[in-house]
Scaffold this motif. Structure first.
Motif, PDB file in Angstrom:
ATOM      1  N   LEU A 145      -2.961   3.502   7.061  1.00 54.11           N
ATOM      2  CA  LEU A 145      -3.388   2.514   6.510  1.00 54.11           C
ATOM      3  C   LEU A 145      -2.652   1.367   7.056  1.00 54.11           C
TER       4      LEU A 145
ATOM      5  N   TYR B 117      -3.695   6.556  -4.389  1.00 49.22           N
ATOM      6  CA  TYR B 117      -4.631   5.900  -3.055  1.00 49.22           C
ATOM      7  C   TYR B 117      -5.710   5.330  -3.591  1.00 49.22           C
TER       8      TYR B 117
ATOM      9  N   SER C   3       0.864  -1.182  -0.080  1.00 45.73           N
ATOM     10  CA  SER C   3      -0.325   0.040   0.031  1.00 45.73           C
ATOM     11  C   SER C   3       0.914   1.410   0.047  1.00 45.73           C
ATOM     12  N   SER C   4       1.910   1.292   0.645  1.00 44.72           N
ATOM     13  CA  SER C   4       2.652   2.480   0.850  1.00 44.72           C
ATOM     14  C   SER C   4       3.675   2.677  -0.496  1.00 44.72           C
TER      15      SER C   4
ATOM     16  N   ALA D 186       1.413   4.074  -3.417  1.00 49.97           N
ATOM     17  CA  ALA D 186       1.241   5.262  -2.913  1.00 49.97           C
ATOM     18  C   ALA D 186       2.083   5.977  -3.500  1.00 49.97           C
TER      19      ALA D 186
ATOM     20  N   VAL E 116      -9.816   1.804   5.778  1.00 50.82           N
ATOM     21  CA  VAL E 116      -9.599   3.076   4.870  1.00 50.82           C
ATOM     22  C   VAL E 116     -10.074   4.312   5.785  1.00 50.82           C
TER      23      VAL E 116
ATOM     24  N   VAL F  99      -4.595   2.129  -4.284  1.00 53.95           N
ATOM     25  CA  VAL F  99      -4.485   1.137  -2.946  1.00 53.95           C
ATOM     26  C   VAL F  99      -5.782   0.751  -2.303  1.00 53.95           C
TER      27      VAL F  99
ATOM     28  N   LEU G 208      -1.519   8.990   6.092  1.00 55.92           N
ATOM     29  CA  LEU G 208      -2.309   8.143   5.411  1.00 55.92           C
ATOM     30  C   LEU G 208      -1.320   6.888   5.678  1.00 55.92           C
TER      31      LEU G 208
END
Length: 770
Positions: free
Chosen positions: A697, A641, A343-344, A347, A660, A644, A693
């Protein structure tokens, strides 16, 4: 375990190889904001001009002593000079007027071709009648400041040239001292030319050790003492940094240490938590250098902060190690760690698609740094963790009890509605928010020092070094001709828009075509007025012939740019030449005084009239660059995002909102609150939101992957509060950039941590022992 050791050694070898390769290539650090522009927008000449302007200011320290009484001011100059002599070897002091006028005498052979604009105008009217009358006045008046040479310069053209050059200098010679002519009371100049780096702390301390007591002593005597120079700003910045490190920095460190001690009764976990972040930052620097060939300071500063998200990975490992055998931890955490990493990375990778090198660097830095930190957790922490009895942490129990009495959103429509309304209102505020891309955010100097600086520069007739006209051409002749055309427009701006003045190379080195025109005007003057003037002077026929021959010889003498650069007189103007390469010549025209927005607009219109002229406003350019980066970050982050969230929806389906919503709602409320309390947002607020964020997350992913485990709650809480202490306390900083970063992180992480339990899954989850 042997396979794990082999993997750890292999990872160590990769790290060492990357670092050694980067070291061999060399550390190239960009500090210029121009380097953040896309390659096709970077202008080498503009960059060189900007650096030249900065260099002019970098190694000089200008001091002004002023008092109501002239004798008192002069005595103060003597006192200051005696004190500043202590800096001999570190800086060269200038406080006395130089002897002689050799520099001006060098121009005497070119007196008939280097005419100033006023003389050119006189010669162009009535066959030079006014110049003839002025020459007669100078001949007849015993008080005339100009002594005419009846053979070599009977019309006083060289005297006019010398006076015009001296008139443009705001410093006069007064009984051996350098007196500022623009000051409204006696004011004298002293300057220090530094022989060492003004950013060196040793140099700053040595200079301030002399300057600080001298300032106090002079002000005690009611003598004004004004200072200007980069060293003073650098020293003030270093002093502020030391003060904030000793307060905010130590407070943050003490808070994190106390937090770790309270939870683990040991500092060893702190070392384990920081190790992945350090390795991640090191690998990120090395990889960025290898991929880009250089790295920007802004990438390092903010990239390292964003890689700090990786402390989350380590905290989960350390907490789980209290309830699971370390051989089983990796397998248990792998899915959560992988999703958190993906996810990171997704992003940050979105930023790599932006057409700005600074964002690409930061994206690569963050993505590779997180991957390196992730691998360090998986490969090194199982080996570095101490084998110990499985004993649940007491703090996990405290948090569990707190969580059990904490409300959940399920079955609470009023609470749901309240959060929905808060989110909508937050979104409305954000929609109405306006950006504030103000370059003053980068300003760290105290206001008092800035006022002193502006006063000194005003006395010296210097405008902002960040605003100037850049003139380009294939050769000097083209550039100087362009400058000469601009001079008419600049004179108009002086009359109509309050431009206080300017300095251009063509004022002292006219183009060859202008020199030829000047020579023709002088010859016309001699043809029309020389017989009458010679009669007045009672010159013999031989003297008249000699003077005429001298005029014809001198009028044919041209001063080429190469000859000019060899003269001592050119040294004062060398900084006006940005490039003298074959096929690429560039000069700059400096503008004096304060430049109002209306005047800048008029200058811009003047520059647009010439294809090879550009008005450079560095402050405006930096603000525009910040605005473009801000816009790009918003656009690409929204896309990233979205990707993501799509990924999380594929794994968690209908439960995705529980992951989220906490960081998203916290970001909305934090951002809206910031906008209500401040007059706009900027690039640094958005970078802080990326951190909120990212950690938020990760928090949701781990809580769902570990079924709301007590030790997972402890891990996400430790991660949130350690990041809050490390970055959130920057909200207390007096440095605008740090404040704008911390002011988002502090409430953002706190809100995320408070909102996450509200949206936890109704499942009982596992307790205490995983």
């Amino acid at each position: 375990m042997n396979r794990m050791r082999a993997g750890a050694l292999l990872w160590l070898a990769v790290i060492l190889t990357l670092c050694l390769s980067a070291w061999q290539r060399g550390l190239v650090v960009d500090t210029s904001l121009m380097a953040l522009l896309p390659v096709d927008e970077q202008q080498p000449l503009l960059k060189r001009a900007t650096e030249r302007q900065a260099a002019e200011f970098a190694d000089k320290l200008v001091l002004v002593v002023t008092a109501d009484d002239d004798n008192q001011a002069r005595a103060a100059v003597q006192l200051a000079a005696s004190r500043l002599q202590a800096l001999d070897g570190l800086a060269r002091l200038t406080w006395q007027a130089p002897a002689g006028g050799q520099a001006l005498e060098e121009l005497y052979p070119y007196r008939f071709t280097l005419l100033n604009p006023e003389v050119r105008e006189r010669l162009g009217r009535e066959q030079g009648a006014l110049q003839y009358r002025l020459a007669l006045q100078q001949l007849m008046s015993p008080l005339s400041p100009v002594v005419l040479d009846p053979i070599g310069d009977p019309f006083g053209l060289y005297g006019e040239l010398a006076l015009s050059l001296q008139a443009g200098v705001p410093v006069g010679m007064d009984r051996g001292l350098l007196r500022l002519t623009a000051a409204d009371r006696p004011a004298y100049l002293l300057s220090l030319q530094l022989a060492a780096d003004p950013f060196s702390l040793e140099v700053q301390q040595a200079v301030l050790a002399v300057l600080t007591p001298l300032t106090a002593e002079l002000r005690q005597q009611q003598v004004g003492f004004y200072r200007s120079g980069l060293l003073l700003h650098a020293a003030a910045g270093a002093e502020r940094a030391r003060g904030e490190i000793s307060t905010i920095g130590l407070g943050s460190l003490a808070g994190i240490v106390l937090l770790i001690l309270l939870v683990f009764r040991s500092l060893w976990p702190l070392g384990l938590a920081l190790l992945p972040v350090l390795v991640g930052s090191l690998v990120a620097v090395a990889a960025t250098l290898l991929l880009f060939g250089r790295i920007h300071m802004i990438t390092v500063a903010f990239g390292a902060g964003l890689v700090g998200v990786a402390v989350d990975y380590a905290m989960h490992f350390i907490c789980e190690a209290r309830v699971l055998p370390r051989e089983r931890i990796t397998a248990r955490l792998f899915a959560g760690l992988l999703l958190g990493l993906l996810s990171s990375v997704i992003a940050y990778t979105g930023l790599a698609l932006a057409p700005f090198p600074g964002l690409r660097q930061m994206a690569v830095f963050c993505a590779l740094g997180l991957v390196a930190a992730w691998l360090t957790v998986l490969l090194w922490l199982p080996l570095l963790s101490r084998r110990q009895h499985l004993t649940p942490l007491a703090a996990a129990g405290w948090l569990a009890r707190l969580r059990n009495v904490y409300p959940r959103l399920d079955g609470r429509p009023r609470l749901t509605g309240l959060l929905l309304v808060a989110g909508l209102l937050g979104g409305l505020v954000i929609w109405q928010g306006v950006p504030r891309d103000d370059v003053r955010l980068l300003q760290t100097s105290p206001a008092v020092l800035l006022v002193e600086d502006r006063q000194v520069q005003a006395w010296l007739g210097n405008g902002s070094s960040a605003v100037f006209l850049l003139v380009r051409g294939a050769d000097f002749e083209q550039v100087l001709s362009t400058e000469e055309r601009l001079q008419a427009g600049l004179a108009r701006l002086q009359r109509e828009h309050g431009l206080q003045g300017y300095s251009a190379l063509s004022q002292v080195l006219p183009s060859l075509q202008r020199q030829a025109d000047n020579a023709q005007q002088v010859k016309a003057l001699y043809r029309a007025r020389w017989p009458a003037l010679a009669d007045v002077l009672h010159l013999s026929g031989e003297q008249r012939a000699l003077a005429w021959m001298e005029m014809e010889r001198t009028a044919d003498t041209r001063l080429t740019p190469e000859q000019w650069q060899a003269l001592q007189a050119s040294r004062l103007w060398s900084s006006h030449i940005i490039s003298d390469s074959q096929g690429e010549v560039a000069t700059l025209i400096r503008l004096k005084g304060e430049l109002s927005p209306g005047l800048k607009q008029a200058l811009s219109e003047l520059a647009e009239g010439e294809p090879d002229v550009q008005l450079v406003d560095q402050l405006e350019n930096i603000s525009e660059l910040m605005a473009r980066y801000r816009a790009e970050i918003v656009y690409w982050l929204l896309l990233a995002y979205s990707a993501v969230i799509l990924m999380l929806m594929l794994r968690y389906r209908r439960r995705c909102w529980r992951i989220v919503l906490p960081p998203l709602l916290a970001s909305l409320l934090t951002f809206a609150g910031f906008l209500l309390l401040n007059d706009g947002y900027n690039l640094f607020n958005l970078i802080a939101l990326m951190l909120v964020l990212g950690i938020g997350l990760d928090m949701g992913i781990f809580l769902h992957e570990r079924n709301d485990s007590d030790h997972t709650w402890l891990a996400v809480s430790l991660s949130a509060f350690s990041s809050l202490l490390a970055f959130g306390l920057l909200a207390l900083s007096q440095t605008p950039v740090l404040y704008h970063f911390g002011a988002i992180v502090l409430p953002g992480l706190l809100l995320t941590w408070l909102l996450a339990p509200l949206m936890r899954d109704p499942s009982e989850g596992e307790r205490m022992n995983g």
